[in-house]
Design an enzyme around this catalytic site. Structure first.
Site, PDB file in Angstrom:
ATOM      1  N   ASP A 198      -7.127  -1.217  -4.746  1.00 18.32           N
ATOM      2  CA  ASP A 198      -8.165  -0.790  -3.808  1.00 18.32           C
ATOM      3  C   ASP A 198      -9.118   0.210  -4.462  1.00 18.32           C
ATOM      4  OD1 ASP A 198      -7.052  -2.366  -1.781  1.00 18.32           O
ATOM      5  OD2 ASP A 198      -5.755  -0.728  -1.101  1.00 18.32           O
ATOM      6  N   ASP A 230       0.859  -1.188   0.000  1.00 18.53           N
ATOM      7  CA  ASP A 230       0.000   0.000   0.000  1.00 18.53           C
ATOM      8  C   ASP A 230       0.889   1.230   0.000  1.00 18.53           C
ATOM      9  OD1 ASP A 230      -2.421  -1.396   0.072  1.00 18.53           O
ATOM     10  OD2 ASP A 230      -2.447  -1.472   2.253  1.00 18.53           O
TER      11      ASP A 230
END
Length: 179
Positions: free
Chosen positions: A152, A138
């Site tokens: 995402d 991330d």
């Protein structure tokens, strides 16, 4: 009016109008998402490792590298293998559902979901610390609330599109169950 006999060598002549198969488009969009997501993660790991967060829009949006063993908001960090199974089941279910798509908006929605789920599955399978226990990369920090990635974004947009299609009564085969 002249009647024309259907030519079986032309698929569009056999199928009723408006029932074009969208399966290849779903798969193509998913592959593009996997490639973009994995390339941006590769970039993030090479450019952001060991660096402080890099602000893009003040405190609202910045780049910060994290390795997430859990789900959204790092929930379930001790059971990464479960997320691997969930991602694999999601990929299989979305791929199967995509076969029924007869509508462009559904094709886009399922392509977004399939791409996001597939790239998360790849992270879980092949990233450190090991097979089926890998951590998701991330790097997009949203004002400190959560840190995510391209996959995402695709999952959220694809899910929102499905909710919108449901609320508008558009079925996966393109039919409307409401006027």
């Amino acid at each position: 009016m002249q009647q024309v006999e259907a030519d079986p060598s032309r698929p569009e002549a056999v199928r009723p109008p408006g029932t074009a198969r969208w399966y290849p488009q779903v798969l193509t969009l998913a592959v593009v998402i996997v490639l973009v997501d994995q390339l941006t993660k590769f970039w993030a790991v090479s450019a952001l490792t060991g660096r402080e967060p890099f602000p893009l829009l003040g405190d609202l949006l910045s780049l910060r590298l994290l390795y997430n063993p859990g789900a959204a908001f790092s929930i379930g960090t001790g059971v990464t293998w479960i997320f691997t199974i969930v991602a694999a089941v999601a990929v299989a279910a979305i791929t199967r559902a995509a076969w029924k798509v007869r509508n462009r908006a559904w094709a886009v929605a399922l392509g977004l979901l399939l791409g996001g789920a597939a790239t998360h599955l790849l992270d879980r399978l092949f990233r450190a610390p090991g097979f089926a226990r890998g951590h998701v990369v991330d790097f997009i920090d949203y004002a400190g609330f959560f840190v995510g990635n391209v996959a995402d974004i695709c999952l959220v947009v694809g899910g929102a599109l499905i909710v919108l299609l449901y609320l508008r009564g558009v079925e996966i085969d393109g039919r409307r169950d409401r006027p």
